[in-house]
Design a protein around this motif. Structure first.
Motif, PDB file in Angstrom:
ATOM      1  N   ASN A   1      32.510 -16.698  69.766  1.00  0.00           N
ATOM      2  CA  ASN A   1      33.708 -17.200  70.351  1.00  0.00           C
ATOM      3  C   ASN A   1      34.242 -16.430  71.538  1.00  0.00           C
ATOM      4  OD1 ASN A   1      33.065 -19.904  69.359  1.00  0.00           O
ATOM      5  ND2 ASN A   1      35.301 -19.041  68.476  1.00  0.00           N
ATOM      6  N   PHE A   2      33.758 -15.192  71.377  1.00  0.00           N
ATOM      7  CA  PHE A   2      34.701 -14.126  72.425  1.00  0.00           C
ATOM      8  C   PHE A   2      33.019 -13.977  73.860  1.00  0.00           C
ATOM      9  CE2 PHE A   2      33.897 -10.073  75.022  1.00  0.00           C
ATOM     10  CZ  PHE A   2      35.064  -9.881  75.181  1.00  0.00           C
ATOM     11  N   ARG A   3      31.957 -13.730  73.377  1.00  0.00           N
ATOM     12  CA  ARG A   3      31.160 -14.531  74.749  1.00  0.00           C
ATOM     13  C   ARG A   3      30.726 -15.142  75.349  1.00  0.00           C
ATOM     14  NH1 ARG A   3      24.268 -14.017  74.007  1.00  0.00           N
ATOM     15  NH2 ARG A   3      23.828 -15.059  75.863  1.00  0.00           N
ATOM     16  N   MET A   4      31.472 -16.720  74.935  1.00  0.00           N
ATOM     17  CA  MET A   4      31.696 -17.847  75.810  1.00  0.00           C
ATOM     18  C   MET A   4      32.777 -17.416  76.950  1.00  0.00           C
ATOM     19  SD  MET A   4      33.428 -20.718  75.405  1.00  0.00           S
ATOM     20  CE  MET A   4      33.909 -21.536  74.366  1.00  0.00           C
ATOM     21  N   VAL A   5      34.135 -17.822  75.836  1.00  0.00           N
ATOM     22  CA  VAL A   5      34.929 -17.134  76.581  1.00  0.00           C
ATOM     23  C   VAL A   5      35.384 -15.722  78.217  1.00  0.00           C
ATOM     24  CG1 VAL A   5      37.002 -16.179  76.680  1.00  0.00           C
ATOM     25  CG2 VAL A   5      36.935 -17.463  74.911  1.00  0.00           C
ATOM     26  N   SER A   6      34.367 -14.570  77.611  1.00  0.00           N
ATOM     27  CA  SER A   6      33.404 -14.162  78.480  1.00  0.00           C
ATOM     28  C   SER A   6      32.776 -14.255  79.667  1.00  0.00           C
ATOM     29  CB  SER A   6      33.188 -12.622  78.108  1.00  0.00           C
ATOM     30  OG  SER A   6      33.440 -12.284  77.344  1.00  0.00           O
ATOM     31  N   GLU A   7      31.764 -15.340  79.575  1.00  0.00           N
ATOM     32  CA  GLU A   7      30.886 -16.038  80.107  1.00  0.00           C
ATOM     33  C   GLU A   7      31.632 -16.902  81.085  1.00  0.00           C
ATOM     34  OE1 GLU A   7      26.836 -15.789  77.810  1.00  0.00           O
ATOM     35  OE2 GLU A   7      27.751 -17.762  78.016  1.00  0.00           O
ATOM     36  N   GLU A   8      32.822 -17.903  80.552  1.00  0.00           N
ATOM     37  CA  GLU A   8      33.166 -18.588  81.634  1.00  0.00           C
ATOM     38  C   GLU A   8      34.562 -18.623  81.882  1.00  0.00           C
ATOM     39  OE1 GLU A   8      31.576 -21.696  81.972  1.00  0.00           O
ATOM     40  OE2 GLU A   8      29.835 -21.538  80.355  1.00  0.00           O
ATOM     41  N   LEU A   9      35.102 -17.227  81.387  1.00  0.00           N
ATOM     42  CA  LEU A   9      36.053 -16.997  82.513  1.00  0.00           C
ATOM     43  C   LEU A   9      36.693 -15.776  81.859  1.00  0.00           C
ATOM     44  CD1 LEU A   9      39.102 -19.018  82.173  1.00  0.00           C
ATOM     45  CD2 LEU A   9      39.656 -18.250  80.133  1.00  0.00           C
ATOM     46  N   LEU A  10      36.050 -14.577  81.632  1.00  0.00           N
ATOM     47  CA  LEU A  10      36.689 -13.597  81.714  1.00  0.00           C
ATOM     48  C   LEU A  10      36.257 -12.696  83.165  1.00  0.00           C
ATOM     49  CD1 LEU A  10      37.243 -12.357  77.801  1.00  0.00           C
ATOM     50  CD2 LEU A  10      38.695 -13.155  79.279  1.00  0.00           C
ATOM     51  N   GLU A  11      34.973 -13.162  82.848  1.00  0.00           N
ATOM     52  CA  GLU A  11      33.730 -13.039  83.925  1.00  0.00           C
ATOM     53  C   GLU A  11      34.444 -12.955  85.554  1.00  0.00           C
ATOM     54  OE1 GLU A  11      29.798 -13.192  82.541  1.00  0.00           O
ATOM     55  OE2 GLU A  11      29.900 -11.701  81.174  1.00  0.00           O
ATOM     56  N   ARG A  12      34.630 -14.308  85.605  1.00  0.00           N
ATOM     57  CA  ARG A  12      34.709 -14.605  86.864  1.00  0.00           C
ATOM     58  C   ARG A  12      36.685 -14.827  86.996  1.00  0.00           C
ATOM     59  NH1 ARG A  12      32.018 -20.201  86.375  1.00  0.00           N
ATOM     60  NH2 ARG A  12      29.811 -19.280  84.834  1.00  0.00           N
ATOM     61  N   LEU A  13      37.204 -14.016  86.566  1.00  0.00           N
ATOM     62  CA  LEU A  13      38.970 -14.440  86.865  1.00  0.00           C
ATOM     63  C   LEU A  13      39.310 -12.531  86.760  1.00  0.00           C
ATOM     64  CD1 LEU A  13      40.045 -17.586  85.098  1.00  0.00           C
ATOM     65  CD2 LEU A  13      39.898 -17.059  87.731  1.00  0.00           C
ATOM     66  N   PRO A  14      40.144 -12.273  87.235  1.00  0.00           N
ATOM     67  CA  PRO A  14      40.201 -10.822  87.462  1.00  0.00           C
ATOM     68  C   PRO A  14      41.909 -10.505  85.660  1.00  0.00           C
ATOM     69  CG  PRO A  14      41.908 -11.803  89.179  1.00  0.00           C
ATOM     70  CD  PRO A  14      41.311 -13.094  88.693  1.00  0.00           C
ATOM     71  N   ILE A  15      41.264 -11.290  84.364  1.00  0.00           N
ATOM     72  CA  ILE A  15      42.079 -11.273  83.754  1.00  0.00           C
ATOM     73  C   ILE A  15      41.680  -9.141  83.537  1.00  0.00           C
ATOM     74  CG2 ILE A  15      42.365 -11.729  81.481  1.00  0.00           C
ATOM     75  CD1 ILE A  15      41.253 -14.438  82.489  1.00  0.00           C
ATOM     76  N   PRO A  16      43.161  -8.113  83.064  1.00  0.00           N
ATOM     77  CA  PRO A  16      42.513  -6.959  82.885  1.00  0.00           C
ATOM     78  C   PRO A  16      42.043  -6.955  81.243  1.00  0.00           C
ATOM     79  CG  PRO A  16      45.249  -7.151  84.145  1.00  0.00           C
ATOM     80  CD  PRO A  16      44.309  -9.405  83.490  1.00  0.00           C
ATOM     81  N   ARG A  17      41.135  -6.534  80.585  1.00  0.00           N
ATOM     82  CA  ARG A  17      40.742  -6.708  79.736  1.00  0.00           C
ATOM     83  C   ARG A  17      41.481  -5.524  78.656  1.00  0.00           C
ATOM     84  NH1 ARG A  17      34.663  -7.669  78.877  1.00  0.00           N
ATOM     85  NH2 ARG A  17      34.753  -8.853  80.402  1.00  0.00           N
ATOM     86  N   GLN A  18      43.003  -5.347  79.095  1.00  0.00           N
ATOM     87  CA  GLN A  18      43.398  -4.728  77.609  1.00  0.00           C
ATOM     88  C   GLN A  18      44.582  -5.804  77.482  1.00  0.00           C
ATOM     89  OE1 GLN A  18      43.759  -2.998  80.624  1.00  0.00           O
ATOM     90  NE2 GLN A  18      45.767  -2.679  81.540  1.00  0.00           N
ATOM     91  N   SER A  19      44.221  -6.914  78.285  1.00  0.00           N
ATOM     92  CA  SER A  19      45.331  -7.770  77.543  1.00  0.00           C
ATOM     93  C   SER A  19      44.305  -9.438  77.275  1.00  0.00           C
ATOM     94  CB  SER A  19      45.512  -9.169  78.781  1.00  0.00           C
ATOM     95  OG  SER A  19      46.044  -8.470  80.272  1.00  0.00           O
ATOM     96  N   VAL A  20      43.450  -8.781  76.781  1.00  0.00           N
ATOM     97  CA  VAL A  20      42.279  -9.334  76.183  1.00  0.00           C
ATOM     98  C   VAL A  20      42.109  -9.365  74.267  1.00  0.00           C
ATOM     99  CG1 VAL A  20      40.148 -10.831  75.421  1.00  0.00           C
ATOM    100  CG2 VAL A  20      41.417 -10.796  77.891  1.00  0.00           C
ATOM    101  N   ARG A  21      43.082 -10.215  74.338  1.00  0.00           N
ATOM    102  CA  ARG A  21      42.684  -9.232  72.330  1.00  0.00           C
ATOM    103  C   ARG A  21      41.474 -10.099  71.522  1.00  0.00           C
ATOM    104  NH1 ARG A  21      46.435  -6.939  74.615  1.00  0.00           N
ATOM    105  NH2 ARG A  21      48.162  -6.588  74.107  1.00  0.00           N
ATOM    106  N   ARG A  22      40.193  -9.327  71.026  1.00  0.00           N
ATOM    107  CA  ARG A  22      39.021 -10.598  71.111  1.00  0.00           C
ATOM    108  C   ARG A  22      39.183 -10.053  69.352  1.00  0.00           C
ATOM    109  NH1 ARG A  22      34.213  -8.547  69.114  1.00  0.00           N
ATOM    110  NH2 ARG A  22      34.211  -5.899  69.300  1.00  0.00           N
TER     111      ARG A  22
END
Ligand code: 6PG
Length: 244
Positions: A86-107
């Protein structure tokens, strides 16, 4: 609002995605007004992809992604690069496209195995809730499986054994390619201002009718999706094909 939940009829899957994005934007604005972090719990499965795409294409500059924290409702016990993650799907669709700081993502670290990953995520969820106003997530996104599961809470689950836990190991039915899972518990999901279910497709229609009917009666333990509650509201975004 009726019986603790609300069903929103959407004509098409695209309209479900648009309604999902609107729910998220409106909750994010409320969090901004409270001057607090916007906390979103993401769902896996295929239905939310379109919402994540919309968020990525439409919210840049409109939503302060720096003040957002993202968590996950469930995960398969695979590494973050695995096709079923699920993390990979979210990374591809969202995290790689928006300025979301890595430390804000709790996988959920599924690669650690369900026991370890669940224990560690239980701590993460607990800590995340601690610093939130009212100790509530803003939005928990969920989907529903044709067997009535939600997140990775499958029929047959012994909820009593989940006790006060917020994240638990879970096992998907034999037909699932990856059976070892980690899931938020009903208790964790209930610590929300809003739960947003997204359900599309004719193959979900009869189960959705059963789940909604069970919800009106306070939930049927054999249908995990019907057991979900929220401190705020539970909203079902449903397309024509899935609408009972
Ligand atoms: C997952 C989920 C799961 C999903 C439902 C619906 O990681 O698979 O969190 O609960 O939401 O199975 O999945 P679809 O959207 O693919 O129908």
């Amino acid at each position: 609002m009726s019986d603790g939940f609300r069903v929103v009829f959407c004509e098409t899957p695209a309209a479900v995605a648009q309604a999902g994005a609107r729910e998220i934007m409106s909750a994010a604005r409320s969090a901004e007004e409270r001057a607090s972090l916007f906390t979103l719990v993401l769902s896996g499965g295929s239905t939310p992809r379109a919402v994540y795409r919309l968020l990525a294409s439409e919210t840049l500059g409109r939503l302060n992604w720096q003040a957002t924290r993202l968590l996950f409702g469930d995960e398969r016990c695979v590494g973050p690069d695995h096709a079923d993650s699920n993390f990979r799907m979210v990374s591809e669709e969202l995290l790689e496209r928006l300025p979301i700081p890595r430390q804000s993502v709790r996988r959920i670290e599924g690669e650690r195995g369900s026991g370890d990953a669940a224990a560690s995520y239980d701590r993460i969820v607990r800590e995340s809730l601690e610093d939130l106003p009212g100790k509530l997530f803003d939005v928990v996104l969920l989907g529903m499986g044709g067997d009535g599961h939600t997140a990775s809470l499958f029929p047959g689950r012994d909820y009593a054994s989940d006790g006060a836990l917020l994240a638990v190991p879970a096992t998907a039915p034999p037909a699932s390619p990856i059976r070892d899972r980690v899931s938020l518990t009903l208790r964790a999901i209930s610590r929300s201002r809003r739960v947003v279910y997204m359900v599309t497709g004719e193959d979900k229609r009869s189960m959705l009718a059963r789940v909604l009917d069970a919800m009106k009666r306070g939930g049927d333990p054999a249908l995990p999706a019907s057991m979900v509650t929220s401190a705020g509201e539970v909203v079902w975004l449903v397309d024509r094909a899935a609408h009972p």
